[in-house]
Write a protein that holds these residues in place. Structure first.
Motif, PDB file in Angstrom:
ATOM      1  N   MET A   1      30.164  48.008  40.520  1.00  0.00           N
ATOM      2  CA  MET A   1      30.382  48.511  39.337  1.00  0.00           C
ATOM      3  C   MET A   1      29.281  48.934  38.443  1.00  0.00           C
ATOM      4  O   MET A   1      28.448  48.276  38.774  1.00  0.00           O
ATOM      5  N   GLU A 113      39.344  49.108  32.980  1.00  0.00           N
ATOM      6  CA  GLU A 113      37.909  49.029  33.120  1.00  0.00           C
ATOM      7  C   GLU A 113      37.562  47.500  32.285  1.00  0.00           C
ATOM      8  O   GLU A 113      36.510  46.722  32.824  1.00  0.00           O
ATOM      9  N   LYS A 116      38.686  44.857  34.295  1.00  0.00           N
ATOM     10  CA  LYS A 116      37.950  44.743  35.647  1.00  0.00           C
ATOM     11  C   LYS A 116      36.576  44.008  35.245  1.00  0.00           C
ATOM     12  O   LYS A 116      36.083  43.146  36.002  1.00  0.00           O
ATOM     13  N   ARG A 117      35.875  44.350  34.152  1.00  0.00           N
ATOM     14  CA  ARG A 117      34.670  43.680  34.130  1.00  0.00           C
ATOM     15  C   ARG A 117      34.784  42.133  33.491  1.00  0.00           C
ATOM     16  O   ARG A 117      33.994  41.298  33.808  1.00  0.00           O
ATOM     17  N   TYR A 120      35.156  40.492  37.056  1.00  0.00           N
ATOM     18  CA  TYR A 120      33.545  40.526  37.752  1.00  0.00           C
ATOM     19  C   TYR A 120      32.691  39.214  37.037  1.00  0.00           C
ATOM     20  O   TYR A 120      32.115  38.616  37.605  1.00  0.00           O
ATOM     21  N   LEU A 126      42.442  37.381  39.410  1.00  0.00           N
ATOM     22  CA  LEU A 126      43.357  38.699  39.391  1.00  0.00           C
ATOM     23  C   LEU A 126      44.711  38.252  38.827  1.00  0.00           C
ATOM     24  O   LEU A 126      45.350  39.191  38.268  1.00  0.00           O
ATOM     25  N   ASP A 429      37.129  44.208  47.014  1.00  0.00           N
ATOM     26  CA  ASP A 429      37.023  45.374  46.222  1.00  0.00           C
ATOM     27  C   ASP A 429      38.080  46.663  46.691  1.00  0.00           C
ATOM     28  O   ASP A 429      38.367  47.326  45.758  1.00  0.00           O
ATOM     29  N   LEU A 432      40.844  46.324  44.115  1.00  0.00           N
ATOM     30  CA  LEU A 432      40.628  46.313  42.677  1.00  0.00           C
ATOM     31  C   LEU A 432      41.124  47.493  41.895  1.00  0.00           C
ATOM     32  O   LEU A 432      41.678  47.326  40.817  1.00  0.00           O
ATOM     33  N   ASP A 433      40.735  48.453  42.426  1.00  0.00           N
ATOM     34  CA  ASP A 433      41.252  49.954  41.824  1.00  0.00           C
ATOM     35  C   ASP A 433      42.451  49.964  41.663  1.00  0.00           C
ATOM     36  O   ASP A 433      43.145  50.606  40.742  1.00  0.00           O
ATOM     37  N   PHE A 436      43.637  47.241  38.746  1.00  0.00           N
ATOM     38  CA  PHE A 436      43.295  47.781  37.493  1.00  0.00           C
ATOM     39  C   PHE A 436      43.418  49.196  37.062  1.00  0.00           C
ATOM     40  O   PHE A 436      43.499  49.525  35.832  1.00  0.00           O
TER      41      PHE A 436
END
Length: 443
Positions: A1, A113, A116-117, A120, A126, A429, A432-433, A436
């Motif tokens: 990221m 994003e 998502k941050r 992380y 999730l 990973d 994730l895309d 989000f």
């Protein structure tokens, strides 16, 4: 990221009293120093500053706004965040966003994003992130309620507890792999079997029949079925309080199934008007009847509507366990006819004159609520949750201490990995895309 500082409009672009532009990252305060009169060296977190917002290059006034700073890690993303609360006109938004775009330190955020941050930076897992997405999409009170429960960690806590139990079993098994000549003590042996058995049963119960989540997201399916001219379309219009479908005395007017979205007591409902079920030589009308029969088979609730003045025909195509019988045109019935219908435990309404509709809605709401149980706090809200839980269950079913201990440990390891993918407790990973990416830009 990427660690680059990001920005985005977090409210809808268009005319509004207030709009929020969010900046997240290590350079957030540097940007604010350039475009406002705030002393960023002494800025207070969570304090609203009323300040002019200036163009970076020519120092033109763009707007007067409230600016709030959230210091890392006590922010939504876990990074430094600045929110500019400006006026919501298109001109103001375009000018401020163009100003943000002129900074080399900034880039426009990708969809989801910010969330998502937050993931992380361990601000949420999730399931909580997807609960947030559900809350944004919520259109009814019940959708809102269950989304908030998921955001509060209901599912995370449940799934994490199962995974923690399995990790403990795995740690014991791996310890004995290093000592192949030693037998597992009987008390430990029993604890392992009991833990796996209990976890397996709890997951089975969680999976069993837990499809109410789909209805909560997409709507409970209610089909109005019956003979031609029973008043099905009139009932639809009465329930929706508008002329949603055509009403006519001509039999066969409704040729296709028509779906209408409603909110009944906070629950989303898709109510379907269907073609009248009768014998016909018209191939187009017959196709509509075939569609009606399929809709009846797929429905959660069927309203069997019939003319109270006519002889009631108990259609064999109607599923008994999910059918509510409703006699229409009660305004034309005698007291004897009304009593006879009540004796059958059928509901009485007049769709034309809005009589008995409140009672019908109350019965529908009770039926919908019956789909929920004490376990409804833990709805399976994503297909990927179900698939991961089923994979976990498959591995637990393969587990046996009669096998080589390495193989037993592998079964538990795979079960842990499957359930860990739900909350993000493993390296995931690749998904994730997908998760989000469904978020809006400013979230």
């Amino acid at each position: 990221m990427s660690n680059k500082t990001i920005y985005a409009l977090s409210t809808v672009f268009g005319k509004s009293g207030v709009a929020v532009i969010r900046i997240s990252g290590s350079d957030a305060l540097k940007v604010i120093k350039e475009v406002t009169a705030i002393d960023v060296e002494n800025i207070k977190p969570r304090y609203a500053y009323y300040t002019p917002v200036l163009d970076k290059n020519n120092r033109d006034l763009l707007d007067k706004a409230l600016v709030i700073y959230y210091k890392a890690p006590c922010s939504f993303t876990g990074e430094d965040i600045v929110e500019i609360n400006c006026h919501g006109s298109k001109a103001v938004l375009n000018s401020v966003l163009n100003c943000m775009n002129s900074f080399s330190e900034l880039r426009l955020a990708e969809p989801g994003e910010f969330s998502k941050r937050a993931f992380y930076n361990q601000k949420m897992d999730l399931t909580e992130a997807e609960g947030l997405a559900d809350l944004i999409d919520a259109e009814t009170k019940e959708q809102q309620k269950y989304a908030l429960r998921q955001m509060e960690g209901n599912l995370k806590n449940l799934y994490s507890s199962w995974r923690e139990n399995l990790v403990k079993v795995l740690s014991v098994l791996e310890a004995y792999i290093d000592f192949p000549d030693e037998d597992i003590p009987q008390n430990l042996y029993d604890d392992i079997l009991n833990t796996v058995f209990k976890t397996k049963k709890e997951i089975e119960k969680h999976l069993d029949g837990n499809t109410v989540n789909e209805r909560l997201k997409n709507g409970f399916r209610i089909v109005i079925a019956g003979e031609a001219n029973a008043g099905k379309s009139s009932l639809i219009n009465t329930l929706t309080q508008r002329n949603a479908v055509i009403v006519s005395d001509i039999a066969g007017t409704t040729r296709d199934a028509i779906d209408i979205n409603l909110d009944i007591g906070g629950y989303p409902v898709v109510i379907t008007d269907t073609a009248g079920i009768r014998e016909t030589d018209n191939p187009i009308e017959q196709q509509g009847i075939d569609i009606a029969l399929q809709k009846i088979a797929d429905a959660d609730i069927v309203l069997a509507l019939y003319n109270g003045n006519a002889v009631f025909k108990d259609e064999k195509v109607l599923p008994k366990n999910k059918t509510i019988y409703v006699a229409n045109k009660m305004d034309k019935l005698s007291e004897e006819q009304i009593q006879a219908i009540k004796d059958k435990k059928h509901l009485l309404i007049s769709a034309k004159y809005n009589q008995g509709i409140d009672k019908l809605i109350a019965v529908l709401l009770d039926k919908i609520k019956d789909n929920f149980s004490s376990s409804s706090n833990f709805l399976i809200t994503r297909i990927r949750y179900r698939r991961s839980l089923e994979e976990c269950l498959d591995n637990l079913s393969e587990f046996s201490l009669d096998k080589e201990i390495e193989l037993s440990a592998e079964d538990i390891r795979l079960a842990c990995r499957a359930i860990g993918r739900i909350t993000g407790a493993v390296h995931i990973d690749e998904i994730l895309d997908n998760i989000f990416g469904s978020f809006c830009i400013g979230k």
